[in-house]
Design an enzyme around this catalytic site. Structure first.
Site, PDB file in Angstrom:
ATOM      1  N   HIS A   1       0.833  -1.207   0.000  1.00  0.00           N
ATOM      2  CA  HIS A   1       0.000   0.000   0.000  1.00  0.00           C
ATOM      3  C   HIS A   1       0.860   1.246   0.000  1.00  0.00           C
ATOM      4  O   HIS A   1       1.565   1.535   0.973  1.00  0.00           O
ATOM      5  CB  HIS A   1      -0.905   0.006   1.231  1.00  0.00           C
ATOM      6  CG  HIS A   1      -1.943   1.082   1.235  1.00  0.00           C
ATOM      7  ND1 HIS A   1      -2.955   1.152   0.308  1.00  0.00           N
ATOM      8  CD2 HIS A   1      -2.130   2.148   2.060  1.00  0.00           C
ATOM      9  CE1 HIS A   1      -3.724   2.204   0.556  1.00  0.00           C
ATOM     10  NE2 HIS A   1      -3.238   2.834   1.614  1.00  0.00           N
TER      11      HIS A   1
ATOM     12  N   GLN B   1       2.431  11.320  -1.707  1.00  0.00           N
ATOM     13  CA  GLN B   1       2.535  11.807  -0.332  1.00  0.00           C
ATOM     14  C   GLN B   1       3.978  11.801   0.181  1.00  0.00           C
ATOM     15  O   GLN B   1       4.278  12.436   1.206  1.00  0.00           O
ATOM     16  CB  GLN B   1       1.618  10.993   0.581  1.00  0.00           C
ATOM     17  CG  GLN B   1       0.146  11.222   0.266  1.00  0.00           C
ATOM     18  CD  GLN B   1      -0.803  10.410   1.126  1.00  0.00           C
ATOM     19  OE1 GLN B   1      -0.421   9.874   2.159  1.00  0.00           O
ATOM     20  NE2 GLN B   1      -2.053  10.309   0.697  1.00  0.00           N
TER      21      GLN B   1
ATOM     22  N   ARG C   1      -5.604  15.154   6.698  1.00  0.00           N
ATOM     23  CA  ARG C   1      -6.192  14.934   5.387  1.00  0.00           C
ATOM     24  C   ARG C   1      -6.441  16.242   4.662  1.00  0.00           C
ATOM     25  O   ARG C   1      -6.227  16.341   3.440  1.00  0.00           O
ATOM     26  CB  ARG C   1      -7.492  14.132   5.510  1.00  0.00           C
ATOM     27  CG  ARG C   1      -8.035  13.674   4.172  1.00  0.00           C
ATOM     28  CD  ARG C   1      -9.336  12.912   4.308  1.00  0.00           C
ATOM     29  NE  ARG C   1     -10.462  13.771   4.621  1.00  0.00           N
ATOM     30  CZ  ARG C   1     -11.739  13.438   4.413  1.00  0.00           C
ATOM     31  NH1 ARG C   1     -12.041  12.261   3.896  1.00  0.00           N
ATOM     32  NH2 ARG C   1     -12.705  14.256   4.737  1.00  0.00           N
TER      33      ARG C   1
ATOM     34  N   TYR D   1      -5.053   7.689  -6.622  1.00  0.00           N
ATOM     35  CA  TYR D   1      -6.312   8.399  -6.858  1.00  0.00           C
ATOM     36  C   TYR D   1      -6.133   9.819  -7.378  1.00  0.00           C
ATOM     37  O   TYR D   1      -7.107  10.559  -7.528  1.00  0.00           O
ATOM     38  CB  TYR D   1      -7.174   8.426  -5.594  1.00  0.00           C
ATOM     39  CG  TYR D   1      -6.506   8.882  -4.322  1.00  0.00           C
ATOM     40  CD1 TYR D   1      -6.257  10.207  -4.050  1.00  0.00           C
ATOM     41  CD2 TYR D   1      -6.145   7.944  -3.355  1.00  0.00           C
ATOM     42  CE1 TYR D   1      -5.669  10.616  -2.872  1.00  0.00           C
ATOM     43  CE2 TYR D   1      -5.568   8.332  -2.165  1.00  0.00           C
ATOM     44  CZ  TYR D   1      -5.321   9.673  -1.929  1.00  0.00           C
ATOM     45  OH  TYR D   1      -4.731  10.063  -0.756  1.00  0.00           O
TER      46      TYR D   1
ATOM     47  N   HIS E   1     -12.071   3.317  -3.058  1.00  0.00           N
ATOM     48  CA  HIS E   1     -11.273   4.016  -2.049  1.00  0.00           C
ATOM     49  C   HIS E   1     -11.646   3.617  -0.633  1.00  0.00           C
ATOM     50  O   HIS E   1     -10.783   3.311   0.193  1.00  0.00           O
ATOM     51  CB  HIS E   1     -11.414   5.533  -2.214  1.00  0.00           C
ATOM     52  CG  HIS E   1     -10.668   6.318  -1.184  1.00  0.00           C
ATOM     53  ND1 HIS E   1     -11.226   6.661   0.038  1.00  0.00           N
ATOM     54  CD2 HIS E   1      -9.415   6.811  -1.170  1.00  0.00           C
ATOM     55  CE1 HIS E   1     -10.343   7.334   0.741  1.00  0.00           C
ATOM     56  NE2 HIS E   1      -9.237   7.436   0.044  1.00  0.00           N
TER      57      HIS E   1
ATOM     58  N   ARG F   1     -16.739   5.283   2.393  1.00  0.00           N
ATOM     59  CA  ARG F   1     -17.173   6.679   2.269  1.00  0.00           C
ATOM     60  C   ARG F   1     -17.307   7.081   0.806  1.00  0.00           C
ATOM     61  O   ARG F   1     -18.100   7.947   0.459  1.00  0.00           O
ATOM     62  CB  ARG F   1     -16.174   7.627   2.959  1.00  0.00           C
ATOM     63  CG  ARG F   1     -15.949   7.364   4.422  1.00  0.00           C
ATOM     64  CD  ARG F   1     -15.116   8.479   5.067  1.00  0.00           C
ATOM     65  NE  ARG F   1     -13.830   8.693   4.425  1.00  0.00           N
ATOM     66  CZ  ARG F   1     -12.714   8.006   4.687  1.00  0.00           C
ATOM     67  NH1 ARG F   1     -12.745   7.030   5.576  1.00  0.00           N
ATOM     68  NH2 ARG F   1     -11.583   8.287   4.078  1.00  0.00           N
TER      69      ARG F   1
ATOM     70  N   HIS G   1      -9.531   0.921   1.552  1.00  0.00           N
ATOM     71  CA  HIS G   1      -9.339   1.445   2.903  1.00  0.00           C
ATOM     72  C   HIS G   1     -10.560   1.095   3.742  1.00  0.00           C
ATOM     73  O   HIS G   1     -11.692   1.303   3.292  1.00  0.00           O
ATOM     74  CB  HIS G   1      -9.271   2.988   2.899  1.00  0.00           C
ATOM     75  CG  HIS G   1      -8.048   3.573   2.290  1.00  0.00           C
ATOM     76  ND1 HIS G   1      -8.089   4.678   1.476  1.00  0.00           N
ATOM     77  CD2 HIS G   1      -6.742   3.254   2.404  1.00  0.00           C
ATOM     78  CE1 HIS G   1      -6.874   5.018   1.109  1.00  0.00           C
ATOM     79  NE2 HIS G   1      -6.030   4.161   1.647  1.00  0.00           N
TER      80      HIS G   1
ATOM     81  N   HIS H   1      -5.624  -1.336   6.448  1.00  0.00           N
ATOM     82  CA  HIS H   1      -5.723  -0.903   7.850  1.00  0.00           C
ATOM     83  C   HIS H   1      -6.590  -1.872   8.667  1.00  0.00           C
ATOM     84  O   HIS H   1      -6.069  -2.576   9.517  1.00  0.00           O
ATOM     85  CB  HIS H   1      -6.218   0.539   7.993  1.00  0.00           C
ATOM     86  CG  HIS H   1      -5.417   1.535   7.233  1.00  0.00           C
ATOM     87  ND1 HIS H   1      -4.054   1.694   7.417  1.00  0.00           N
ATOM     88  CD2 HIS H   1      -5.767   2.421   6.264  1.00  0.00           C
ATOM     89  CE1 HIS H   1      -3.603   2.642   6.598  1.00  0.00           C
ATOM     90  NE2 HIS H   1      -4.625   3.093   5.883  1.00  0.00           N
TER      91      HIS H   1
ATOM     92  N   ASP I   1       2.148   3.230   2.828  1.00  0.00           N
ATOM     93  CA  ASP I   1       1.052   4.192   2.854  1.00  0.00           C
ATOM     94  C   ASP I   1       1.509   5.604   2.513  1.00  0.00           C
ATOM     95  O   ASP I   1       1.801   5.908   1.371  1.00  0.00           O
ATOM     96  CB  ASP I   1       0.353   4.130   4.216  1.00  0.00           C
ATOM     97  CG  ASP I   1      -1.022   4.779   4.228  1.00  0.00           C
ATOM     98  OD1 ASP I   1      -1.382   5.431   3.239  1.00  0.00           O
ATOM     99  OD2 ASP I   1      -1.744   4.639   5.226  1.00  0.00           O
TER     100      ASP I   1
END
Length: 445
Positions: free
Chosen positions: A53, A58, A79, A118, A203, A206, A228, A265, A316
């Site tokens: 992952h 990032q 976030r 994404y 994703h 949500r 996730h 996770h 991550d």
């Protein structure tokens, strides 16, 4: 030719092992033999690890979110900052950031990455002329650095449970089902290396509804599926409020979760969820360093592994790229929670060896990779450890000293037969690091 004092094979540790590589495969592997002139001598050889992952972009803000704001910081404040950073990245920047992350992964002992990607659209939310432009940069970064890639384009349709509309900060992420199908088709065409794979990733609960999950499963069968889930307590509370169940329980009732799935996770599970995930054959994708950095919580590893659950390890957010560090923190979190030592080791066995083997097996499964390990005909994905003081009497202790000590480190890495890391440094590090620095200076200006 490579000569290893020890090598971790599927049958266990072998000594005085001589390997011959042919292209991207191990052509021959002979234990209990002698080195020959010109052999590369190493203390120990391990199979290369899968990084299950990653969000490569990032890597660009690693260490830049460690000052407390006026309010209490949390995953959700982090976030918001991540969304702002994501709006600054153009295609060239995407490739440069990914190359730096992938160089560091190879230096750490990872030979394959699952890129949970994404960042699809331009900064205004519109499509590039090539709708897979940003994915193309991920493939280019993987090819340039030599890491194997399981690309996981992310389906992101909604901004929250309900479903809620996507927010302005999410505008680069969002697709409808038809647009996403076209994206995956373009990614399939880019997967030209033998080691390339393409899966997909709703994703989160949500961002994708049950109808979305079912439509994706029907349209894209036979691929790795990552999601996730249950990362944050607030996520669990919102899922309960809107959907009436905890996230993992809801997923198992509303989707066919098989061995092709990887639940990233899965931090906040109760006993029935732990049992369901362990029994399903799906993999729990754990990212202990990022989970600690974001204050997510501790995965219930002792209970999950005790039920035979499969795990894999990921970097991550790439705040630190450190394979040994991920395994170490996974165990240390359990020690802090249970007030015991060597919580995840088998009775009488090595903690490092148990965690390494579990992550190796689960990572290969989750990323659709060949998990044959060090054997004739297997992929030539090798990690050489150096043991400068020669203090480890056996292979298991050498892994323990690598994971929990200071002296043992990754010296060399071969990925698909290419000798990419030598004496601890990737052969392209200087060039990749220079480009990475130039991109960050431009972004931060």
């Amino acid at each position: 030719m490579i000569f290893a004092d020890r090598a971790l094979t599927p049958a266990g540790w072998a000594t005085d092992v001589r390997l011959t590589l042919a292209g991207d495969r191990i052509d021959d592997l002979r234990p209990d033999t002698q080195p020959e002139p010109g052999d590369i001598r190493v203390a120990a050889l391990l199979p290369g690890m899968a990084n299950v992952h990653s969000h490569a972009f990032q890597r660009g803000f690693a260490g830049l979110t460690e000052a407390r704001g006026l309010a209490q910081d949390s995953f959700w404040t982090w976030r918001d900052m991540m969304y702002r950073f994501a709006l600054t990245i153009d295609p060239d920047g995407m490739q440069a950031l990914a190359e730096m992350a992938y160089v560091e992964m190879l230096e750490a002992g990872y030979v394959r990455v699952g890129e949970f990607h994404y960042l699809h659209h331009d900064p205004d939310g519109g499509a590039y002329a090539d709708p897979a432009e940003m994915s193309g940069r991920i493939f280019a970064a993987a090819a340039e650095t030599g890491i194997a890639l399981t690309h996981l384009p992310v389906f992101y349709a909604h901004g929250g449970f309900g479903p809620q509309p996507a927010t302005p900060g999410q505008r680069r992420f969002v697709h409808d089902l038809a647009g996403f199908a076209e994206l995956v088709k373009r990614c399939d065409a880019m997967a030209v290396r033998p080691q390339d794979r393409v899966g997909y990733a709703p994703h989160s609960l949500r961002a994708a509804t049950s109808a979305d999950l079912n439509a994706l499963a029907e349209a894209l069968p036979g691929r790795p599926v990552h999601i996730h889930i249950a990362e944050q307590q607030r996520e669990v509370e919102e899922c309960l409020a809107v959907l009436g169940q905890r996230p993992v329980a809801w997923l198992f009732e509303n989707a066919e979760v098989t061995e092709a799935w990887c639940l990233i996770h899965a931090t906040h599970m109760v006993a029935p969820e732990i049992s369901a995930l362990a029994a399903s054959g799906a993999v729990a994708g754990l990212c202990p360093v990022t989970e600690a950095n974001l204050g997510d919580g501790l995965f219930r590893a002792e209970a999950y592994l005790g039920r035979g659950g499969a795990i894999a390890i990921g970097t991550d957010s790439n705040v630190r790229v450190d394979l040994a560090g991920e395994l170490r923190l996974l165990e240390y979190g359990q020690r802090l929670a249970h007030h015991r030592r060597n919580v995840l080791a088998p009775e009488g066995g090595s903690t490092g060896r148990r965690l390494f083997k579990a992550a190796l097996s689960g990572g290969a499964r989750a990323l659709g990779a060949d998990g044959a390990g060090l054997a004739r005909g297997a992929p030539a994905d090798l990690v050489a450890l150096e043991d400068p003081h020669g203090l480890a009497p056996d292979g298991d202790q050498l892994i323990d000293r690598w994971v929990f000590g200071r002296d043992v480190a990754v010296r060399d890495v071969w990925a698909a037969g290419r000798h990419l890391v030598r004496d601890g440094r990737h052969v392209a590090r200087a060039r990749v690091a220079a480009r990475f620095g130039a991109v960050l200076r431009r972004i931060m200006a």
